[in-house]
Design an enzyme around this catalytic site. Structure first.
Site, short mmCIF file in Angstrom:
data_model
loop_
_atom_site.label_atom_id
_atom_site.label_comp_id
_atom_site.label_asym_id
_atom_site.label_seq_id
_atom_site.Cartn_x
_atom_site.Cartn_y
_atom_site.Cartn_z
N ARG A 65 56.00 82.88 80.24
CA ARG A 65 56.94 83.45 79.28
C ARG A 65 57.85 82.41 78.64
NH1 ARG A 65 59.18 87.67 83.37
NH2 ARG A 65 58.72 85.86 84.65
N LYS A 174 47.61 85.83 96.33
CA LYS A 174 48.32 86.73 97.22
C LYS A 174 49.79 86.78 96.81
CE LYS A 174 50.00 85.48 101.11
NZ LYS A 174 51.09 84.61 101.62
N ASP A 203 42.40 83.79 99.45
CA ASP A 203 43.09 83.56 100.71
C ASP A 203 42.88 82.08 100.96
OD1 ASP A 203 43.68 83.06 103.40
OD2 ASP A 203 43.56 85.20 103.80
N HIS A 204 43.89 81.27 100.71
CA HIS A 204 43.61 79.84 100.67
C HIS A 204 43.18 79.28 102.03
CE1 HIS A 204 47.78 79.28 102.06
NE2 HIS A 204 47.43 78.06 102.40
N LYS A 208 40.02 76.07 103.58
CA LYS A 208 40.28 74.92 104.46
C LYS A 208 38.99 74.52 105.17
CE LYS A 208 45.12 76.05 105.18
NZ LYS A 208 46.01 74.96 104.83
N GLU A 242 54.52 76.79 111.54
CA GLU A 242 55.09 75.99 110.46
C GLU A 242 56.45 75.49 110.88
OE1 GLU A 242 54.17 77.41 106.27
OE2 GLU A 242 54.50 79.27 107.34
N HIS A 266 45.78 85.45 106.22
CA HIS A 266 45.21 84.26 106.86
C HIS A 266 44.77 84.52 108.31
CE1 HIS A 266 47.00 82.72 103.32
NE2 HIS A 266 48.19 82.44 103.80
N LYS A 366 57.85 80.58 111.26
CA LYS A 366 58.49 79.48 110.55
C LYS A 366 59.56 78.87 111.45
CE LYS A 366 57.49 80.99 105.91
NZ LYS A 366 56.43 80.05 105.50
#
Ligand code: BG6
Length: 517
Positions: A65, A174, A203-204, A208, A242, A266, A366
Site C-alpha cells: 500500500r 502462515k 510451512d517453512h 529445512k 528459541e 511446524h 521463546k
C-alpha cells in the site's frame, strides 16, 4: 594446496543440479513487510546467484500500500539481501538482480487497482517473453488474504487451470486461519478463485534440509523402518527452542501464542513426518495422504487430557546468553495482564497399531537458553540385559537424534566396550554433520520458492492437514480458555531457563526426561 571442494566432498560428488524453472512473474503482496525483506527477497537473490541461475526473465514485482518508487523498493531489497542472503552480496550480481525487481502500489481492497496491476503484469510479461506464468505470494497480514484472492479473480488475473499452457499459483504464508472454522472459511474463499492444486500453503519448516531428510532416512534405509514402532521405540521428543523473545511482533503474538504460532504448524508437521507410514510414492498427494492419517490418529484431546498432558508457560524477565531479557508482559504490543503462552509442552498419543504405547513429547518456547531444534527418537533397552552386572542397565538407551538447527545433522547413540582388559561399557555417538562437508544448506524459503516455481507441492500443506491441525489446537485452546482451563493455568518461567518446572514434571512422571540441548 587448496583441496578440490567438489571432488573431495562426498555431499557434492555426482550431485545433479537439474532444476527446470520456467520464466514467470513472482508477485509479492506485502512487499514492504519484514518477511519480504528478511526471507523472500534474500531467498530469490540466492537462487538467482546459485548454479544454475534462475532464468533471466524471472521477474519480481513487489506490491503493497505504501507509495514507494521502484528505487525505494530496490533499496529495501538490497539492504535485506546484504544482511540476510545465503549467497554473499556482490555488486555485479545485485545490479543484474535489481533489474528484475519493480514495485506497484495497490490498496488491497481496490478492484480497479488490481486491474491496473494486471495490465502492468501483462506489459512486463510481453516485454520479457514470460508466457503468462504467475506466482502470487501472500505475505500480508492474514486479514487481507481473501480480499486479495477475490480481487485477483475479479481482475481476471487467475487462470483456473493446473495444467494449462501457463500456470498461475497462489502461495499463502502462515498463519492460515486462527482456528478450524476460520481456516475452513479462508480455504473456502481461496477455493472460489484458485483450485486446490494451485494453492501452496507455506510451512517453512518443511523447507529445512534436515526435515526433508526425515523421509530419506526412514524410507531409503533398511535399518530404521523395521524398528520404527512402539515395539522398539520408548518415546519420541521434539524440541523447537528459541532464545529470542517476541521481538517487534508483540501485537501478532498476543493473539496467537506458542500453540498457534508453532504447534499447529511446524511441530505437528514434524510429528507427522516422524510417525507416518511409507507413502505410496513421492508424489505430493501420497505424502500428504499419510500425514493426514497421522493427524487423524492423533485425534482431539479431551479436557482431561489437556489438564494432564499440556503445560503452558509465559516468560518473565531473566537473562539469555548473558543479556538481560524483559518480562513478556513488558514487551511492546503486549497487555500487562496477558494470558498468552510463550511456551508449550505436551504429551500426545498416536492411536495406531504402530504407535500405541509410545508417547510423543513436544516442547517449544521463546526466551529459552538456546535456539535449537531437534527430534530425538529414544529406543528401548534390551528386554534381557546380558550386561546387567556390568552396569549395562544404567547406560542411556539408543537414541537417534535429528538436529534440525543449528548444526544440521544426525547422531546415533549406542553402547560400546571401552578399550582395555576389563569389560566396561560406555554409550557413544556416531555423528553425521552437514557442516563437516563445507555445505551450507539452502534456506528453507529458497527451496520452497523454487518448488512453487517448479509446481512441486510436496513441501506445502494441504487443506485437510491445515484444518485437522487446527482441530487439535482448538480443543486445547477451548480447554484453556473455557471448560477446565482453571485446572491448567499459565505458569511463569524465567527467561533463559528451559520453561516451567511443570514441563519437567510432564515427562519425569513417566520416568523419562527432556534432552539436555
Ligand atoms: C515462525 C514463527 O513461524 O517460526 C516465529 O511465527 C518463530 O515466532 C519462527 O520465531 C521460527 O522459525 P526458525 O526457522 O527461526 O526456527
Amino acid at each position: 594446496m587448496q583441496a578440490n571442494l567438489t571432488l573431495d566432498n562426498p555431499l557434492r560428488v555426482g550431485l545433479s543440479e537439474a532444476r527446470t524453472v520456467e520464466p514467470c512473474i513472482v508477485v509479492i503482496f506485502g512487499a514492504t513487510g519484514d518477511l519480504t525483506q528478511r526471507k523472500l527477497l534474500p531467498a530469490l537473490y540466492s537462487l538467482a546467484a546459485d548454479q544454475p541461475p534462475l532464468p533471466n526473465n524471472l521477474m519480481i514485482v513487489g506490491v503493497a500500500r505504501r507509495p514507494w518508487t521502484n528505487e525505494q523498493f530496490r533499496k529495501y531489497a538490497e539492504d535485506g539481501i546484504k544482511e540476510h542472503a545465503r549467497q554473499p552480496y556482490s555488486e555485479a550480481l545485485w545490479e543484474t538482480f535489481a533489474q528484475r525487481v519493480s514495485y506497484e502500489q495497490v490498496e488491497f481492497g481496490d478492484t480497479e487497482a488490481f486491474e491496473r496491476l494486471g495490465a502492468r503484469l501483462n506489459e512486463i510479461d510481453a516485454e520479457h517473453g514470460i508466457g503468462g506464468n504467475r506466482i502470487f505470494y501472500l505475505a500480508t497480514a492474514p486479514e487481507y488474504y481473501s480480499t486479495i484472492a477475490a480481487n485477483l479473480g475479479k481482475a481476471n488475473m487467475v487462470e483456473r487451470t493446473v495444467s494449462g499452457p501457463s500456470y498461475c499459483r497462489l502461495v499463502v504464508e502462515k498463519p492460515f486461519g486462527r482456528d478450524q472454522a476460520s481456516a475452513a472459511e479462508l480455504n473456502g474463499e481461496l477455493n472460489k478463485v484458485f483450485k486446490e492444486d494451485q494453492i501452496y500453503r507455506i510451512d517453512h519448516y518443511l523447507g529445512k534440509e534436515t526435515v526433508q531428510n526425515i523421509l530419506v532416512m526412514r524410507f531409503s534405509n533398511t535399518i530404521f523402518e523395521p524398528i520404527w514402532s512402539a515395539d522398539h521405540i520408548d518415546h519420541v521428543q521434539i524440541t523447537v527452542a528459541e532464545s529470542i523473545g517476541v521481538e517487534n511482533r508483540g501485537g501478532y503474538y498476543e493473539e496467537s501464542g506458542a500453540l498457534r504460532d508453532m504447534v499447529q504448524n511446524h511441530m505437528l508437521q514434524l510429528v507427522t513426518l516422524v510417525a507416518m507410514d511409507q507413502p505410496l510414492s513421492l508424489a505430493a498427494n501420497d505424502i500428504r495422504q499419510r500425514k493426514v492419517e497421522v493427524l487423524r490418529e492423533i485425534g482431539i484431546m479431551s479436557e482431561r487430557d489437556v489438564v494432564n498432558n499440556v503445560v503452558r508457560g509465559q516468560y518473565e524477565a531473566g537473562q539469555v546468553n548473558y543479556q538481560p531479557a524483559i518480562d513478556y508482559r513488558d514487551e511492546q504490543g503486549v497487555s500487562e495482564h496477558s494470558q498468552t503462552e510463550t511456551f508449550v509442552a505436551l504429551k500426545l498419543a498416536i492411536n495406531s497399531q504402530r504407535w500405541a504405547g509410545t508417547p510423543f513429547y513436544l516442547r517449544t518456547g521463546k526466551r529459552l537458553p538456546e535456539r535449537v531444534s531437534e527430534i530425538a527418537v529414544k529406543f528401548k533397552r534390551p528386554r534381557f540385559s546380558l550386561f546387567k552386572d556390568l552396569g549395562g542397565d544404567a547406560l542411556p538407551s539408543n537414541l537417534l537424534s535429528l538436529r534440525i538447527q543449528p548444526n544440521e545433522g544426525i547422531s546415533l547413540r549406542f553402547d560400546v566396550k571401552l578399550p582395555g582388559q576389563t569389560m566396561q561399557l560406555r554409550a557413544m555417538n556416531m555423528d553425521f554433520a552437514y557442516g563437516k562437508f563445507d555445505t551450507t544448506p539452502p534456506e528453507a524459503y529458497e527451496r520452497l520458492l523454487l518448488d512453487a516455481m517448479r509446481g512441486d507441492s510436496t513441501l506445502f500443506t494441504r487443506r485437510e492437514e491445515t484444518e485437522m491441525a487446527w482441530g487439535f489446537v482448538d480443543a486445547i485452546e477451548s480447554a484453556w480458555h473455557g471448560g477446565a482451563g482453571a485446572n491448567s493455568p499459565l505458569v511463569p518461567y524465567t527467561s533463559g531457563t528451559w520453561g516451567p518446572r511443570k514441563a519437567m514434571e510432564l515427562i519425569e512422571r513417566d520416568g523419562r526426561s527432556w534432552r539436555r540441548l
